[in-house]
Enzyme design. Sequence first.
Site, PDB file in Angstrom:
ATOM      1  N   LYS A 164       0.841  -1.204   0.000  1.00 19.16           N
ATOM      2  CA  LYS A 164       0.000   0.000   0.000  1.00 19.16           C
ATOM      3  C   LYS A 164       0.878   1.257   0.000  1.00 19.16           C
ATOM      4  O   LYS A 164       0.625   2.208  -0.722  1.00 19.16           O
ATOM      5  CB  LYS A 164      -0.917   0.000   1.226  1.00 19.16           C
ATOM      6  CG  LYS A 164      -1.628   1.332   1.440  1.00 19.16           C
ATOM      7  CD  LYS A 164      -2.649   1.301   2.548  1.00 19.16           C
ATOM      8  CE  LYS A 164      -3.240   2.692   2.747  1.00 19.16           C
ATOM      9  NZ  LYS A 164      -4.467   2.678   3.528  1.00 19.16           N
ATOM     10  N   HIS A 172     -22.862 -39.900 -22.487  1.00 20.72           N
ATOM     11  CA  HIS A 172     -22.033 -40.579 -21.484  1.00 20.72           C
ATOM     12  C   HIS A 172     -21.783 -39.678 -20.277  1.00 20.72           C
ATOM     13  O   HIS A 172     -20.661 -39.566 -19.797  1.00 20.72           O
ATOM     14  CB  HIS A 172     -20.708 -41.052 -22.088  1.00 20.72           C
ATOM     15  CG  HIS A 172     -20.906 -42.043 -23.190  1.00 20.72           C
ATOM     16  ND1 HIS A 172     -21.046 -43.391 -22.955  1.00 20.72           N
ATOM     17  CD2 HIS A 172     -21.064 -41.877 -24.514  1.00 20.72           C
ATOM     18  CE1 HIS A 172     -21.245 -44.012 -24.108  1.00 20.72           C
ATOM     19  NE2 HIS A 172     -21.266 -43.110 -25.077  1.00 20.72           N
TER      20      HIS A 172
END
Length: 530
Positions: free
Chosen positions: A138, A278
């Site tokens: 930051k 399937h």
Amino acid sequence: DRRPVRRALVSVYDKTGLEDLVRGLSEAGVELVSTGGSAATIAGLGLPVTKVEDLTGFPECLDGRVKTLHPRVHAGILADTRLPDHVRQLEELEVAPFDLVVVNLYPFADTVASGAGVQDCIEKIDIGGPTMVRAAAKNHASVAIVTDPTSYGEVLETVRGGGFTLAQRQRLATDAFVHTATYDVAVASWMGSVVSTSDETPFPGWIGGTWAKKSGLRYGENPHQSAAIYVTEGASGLAQAEQLHGKEMSYNNYVDADAALRAAHDHGDQPTVAIIKHANPCGIAVGESIELAYERAHACDPVSAYGGIVATNRPVTAAMATALNDTFSEVIVAPDFDAEALTTLKEKKNRRLLKVATPAPGGVETRPISGGLLVQQRDAIDGVVETTGDDKPTQGHGDDPSAWVLVTGDAADETTLVDLAFAWRAVRATKSNAILLAKDQGSVGIGMGQVNRVDSCHLAVNRAGEERAKGAAAASDAFFPFADGLQVLLDAGVTAVVAPGGSVRDDEVVAAAQAAGITMYFTGTRHFAH
Ligand code: 93A
């Protein structure tokens, strides 16, 4: 705009390269502050070091859970030294600022991968480390954050050359936020698995209830196996379907129709069509209308769609019925059929038409194993999982795109995000390992049921073909264990990917995506289907 490095905070679990780094920093006149084990290593080299404990006046405690979580550490990291007021406050508090923070985190993913117990894994959730990493990232205006031991050589050169530029600090901060984000994704996906292994998982009464034979079936999966279907009171789903037309349902029809039903109801209110063979999709699509959804689903893989089972989440219209009659399907599953559609569809004598109510969300599923029965909560998208009394969702939190973590690239534009969200929902209907490529909310290439993810990627790309793979959005039902599978998608020109994340090698996977300049999100939620 280089900022000289005068004071560094060092707290590393992985001590690889630490010796060269701290020697170099010390020689360059950098003051070192460090945590327990790292400080001991530095002191052992005969270098001057301040222990964090001495800086804070507070002992490391709770088995190391609290080491650096202290305002004297974090004020030193977070002070924006461009601001006279911050500098003044630090002076008043007698806190010196840091210019460099070197941290690598507890090896959480490695610990989980090693098969360690729950408590050991919990202890490896680093709290103080990511806090320092995020704080320094930051405050990249003042601080350089280094998390990668392989970059120490470069770091030393930069320090000797007068410090980091703003651009360098910004790049380091970006890497740092990705690092903590992927770390938390790994923790989040593991936490989910811990929660759901709880003995308290509730199961409805019908599991142990009475089962009645609904009917015998001509045969089972193969003609030499006899078979029947059983139902029980209180359950609702495919077994309760009303057959409107066609030959008797077979064992395989039931299995595939159930997969189709599930796949067609995973996309909310949007008109959806799934074509299943399937138990795997050969096409899933969402459209402005059910006809369009069918057209797109069929276009995904027309060869495989032949003889498939089609399910929709809307009543079949006359127009869709006409399109359906152009090809051969074994079964059509829908909540209803318009009168005209029914007449059209009945032209084919044998094809089965099943009217099935929208399945209730949640519920459980069973699976026989030799000598027993496995029971689990049904995998849910959108976090809807049945519980006994309180309806607390216990999974699926990562299905909402707003909760995804952007791990590299630009945030997806709206169209891409819609395709990613579609792919993420559709891949759930695909047997693992599953990779699904999508465009315009329709599958264009599906890789399924392979014993490694790379092969599934090859399959998906090959099925899509060069044109359709290029610019497609891709979803992976579980994390990429290596970068190789992802690389197959990148080479084919896929431009956006969503995957759960949580692999020990997430860093390599993200780096491959970054090198290709694509957008990648992590969900923290997995949707295996075996
Ligand atoms: O248990 S923690 O979450 N609590 C903390 O306050 C803390 N501070 C640093 N883990 C913490 N660390 C981690 O300790 C760092 O991320 C690093 O991985 C490790 C370094 O410890 P040592 O220097 O004692 O070997």
